[in-house]
Design a protein around this motif. Structure first.
Motif, short mmCIF file in Angstrom:
data_model
loop_
_atom_site.label_atom_id
_atom_site.label_comp_id
_atom_site.label_asym_id
_atom_site.label_seq_id
_atom_site.Cartn_x
_atom_site.Cartn_y
_atom_site.Cartn_z
N ALA A 90 0.84 -1.21 0.00
CA ALA A 90 0.00 0.00 0.00
C ALA A 90 0.87 1.25 0.00
CB ALA A 90 -0.92 -0.01 1.22
N THR A 91 1.93 1.23 0.76
CA THR A 91 2.84 2.38 0.79
C THR A 91 3.49 2.59 -0.57
OG1 THR A 91 3.32 1.92 3.11
CG2 THR A 91 4.86 3.35 1.95
N LEU A 92 3.94 1.51 -1.18
CA LEU A 92 4.57 1.63 -2.50
C LEU A 92 3.58 2.12 -3.55
CD1 LEU A 92 6.79 -1.56 -2.51
CD2 LEU A 92 7.59 0.80 -2.59
N ARG A 93 2.35 1.65 -3.49
CA ARG A 93 1.33 2.08 -4.44
C ARG A 93 1.08 3.58 -4.31
NH1 ARG A 93 -2.88 -0.33 -2.57
NH2 ARG A 93 -2.13 -2.39 -3.16
N THR A 94 0.96 4.05 -3.08
CA THR A 94 0.75 5.48 -2.85
C THR A 94 1.94 6.31 -3.32
OG1 THR A 94 -0.58 4.92 -0.92
CG2 THR A 94 0.19 7.18 -1.08
N LEU A 95 3.14 5.83 -3.04
CA LEU A 95 4.34 6.55 -3.48
C LEU A 95 4.44 6.60 -5.00
CD1 LEU A 95 6.96 5.21 -0.93
CD2 LEU A 95 6.20 7.57 -1.17
N ALA A 96 4.09 5.49 -5.66
CA ALA A 96 4.16 5.46 -7.12
C ALA A 96 3.18 6.46 -7.73
CB ALA A 96 3.86 4.05 -7.63
N ILE A 97 1.98 6.52 -7.17
CA ILE A 97 0.99 7.49 -7.67
C ILE A 97 1.49 8.91 -7.46
CG2 ILE A 97 -1.31 8.42 -7.22
CD1 ILE A 97 -2.18 5.51 -6.59
#
Length: 173
Positions: free
Chosen positions: A129-136
């Motif tokens: 979830a953290t990586l997804r948010t950072l990628a966005i």
């Protein structure tokens, strides 16, 4: 000009200008190379984060996902992540390796990613979830930078237009 015909004056000018150039040129060259490297890291970060996110969501661990995505493209960011993985293999903690990565790179976006990853690791937040948010977030930042460059373009086009095209147009008219 006749002033430069005198060899003594020319030698004095060379003796005065050469140390000045020799003093400032290496700093300028290193700074320009560091800026190109930082730009390369900033450009590659959203894509690499997307790949790591997909790998983590597919079931790989964080280090395995980084190793898998860093082997593919040979850019500066992939090399930095491989170096971070080497630090982890040599006994450094993930948090320390991430901090060393941020210190080596000196890129604000990468510092943001490192801070978020360290906080997720410390607080036990799911990494995917953290990586997804950072990628966005990084993709949006990249889009904003592109829009900013596009908005500066008309200002930069005024000078060639005024110096090259308009005089020829006036002559034709």
């Amino acid at each position: 000009i006749r002033v430069f015909d005198d060899p003594r004056l020319r030698n004095v000018l060379v003796l005065v200008i050469s140390p000045i150039v020799g003093f400032f040129a290496p700093d300028l060259l290193v700074r320009a190379r560091a800026d190109r490297r930082a730009e390369s890291i900033t450009r590659a970060l959203p894509d690499l984060l997307d790949q790591v996110t997909i790998s983590v969501e597919a079931g790989l661990g964080f280090e395995a996902a980084l190793a898998r995505t860093s082997r593919g493209p040979t850019n500066v960011l992939a090399q930095e992540f491989l170096r971070m993985l080497q630090d982890i293999r040599f006994g450094s903690t993930r948090s320390d390796a991430l901090e060393a990565l941020a210190e080596r790179s000196q890129v604000d976006d990468l510092r943001t990613v490192v801070l978020a990853l360290r906080q997720a690791d410390a607080l036990g937040v799911p990494l995917a979830a953290t990586l997804r948010t950072l990628a966005i977030e990084m993709r949006e930042k990249r889009r904003y930078r592109a829009e900013e460059r596009a908005q500066r373009l008309p200002t930069l086009m005024i000078f060639p237009l005024g110096l090259c095209i308009l005089p020829a147009l006036f002559i034709v008219i």
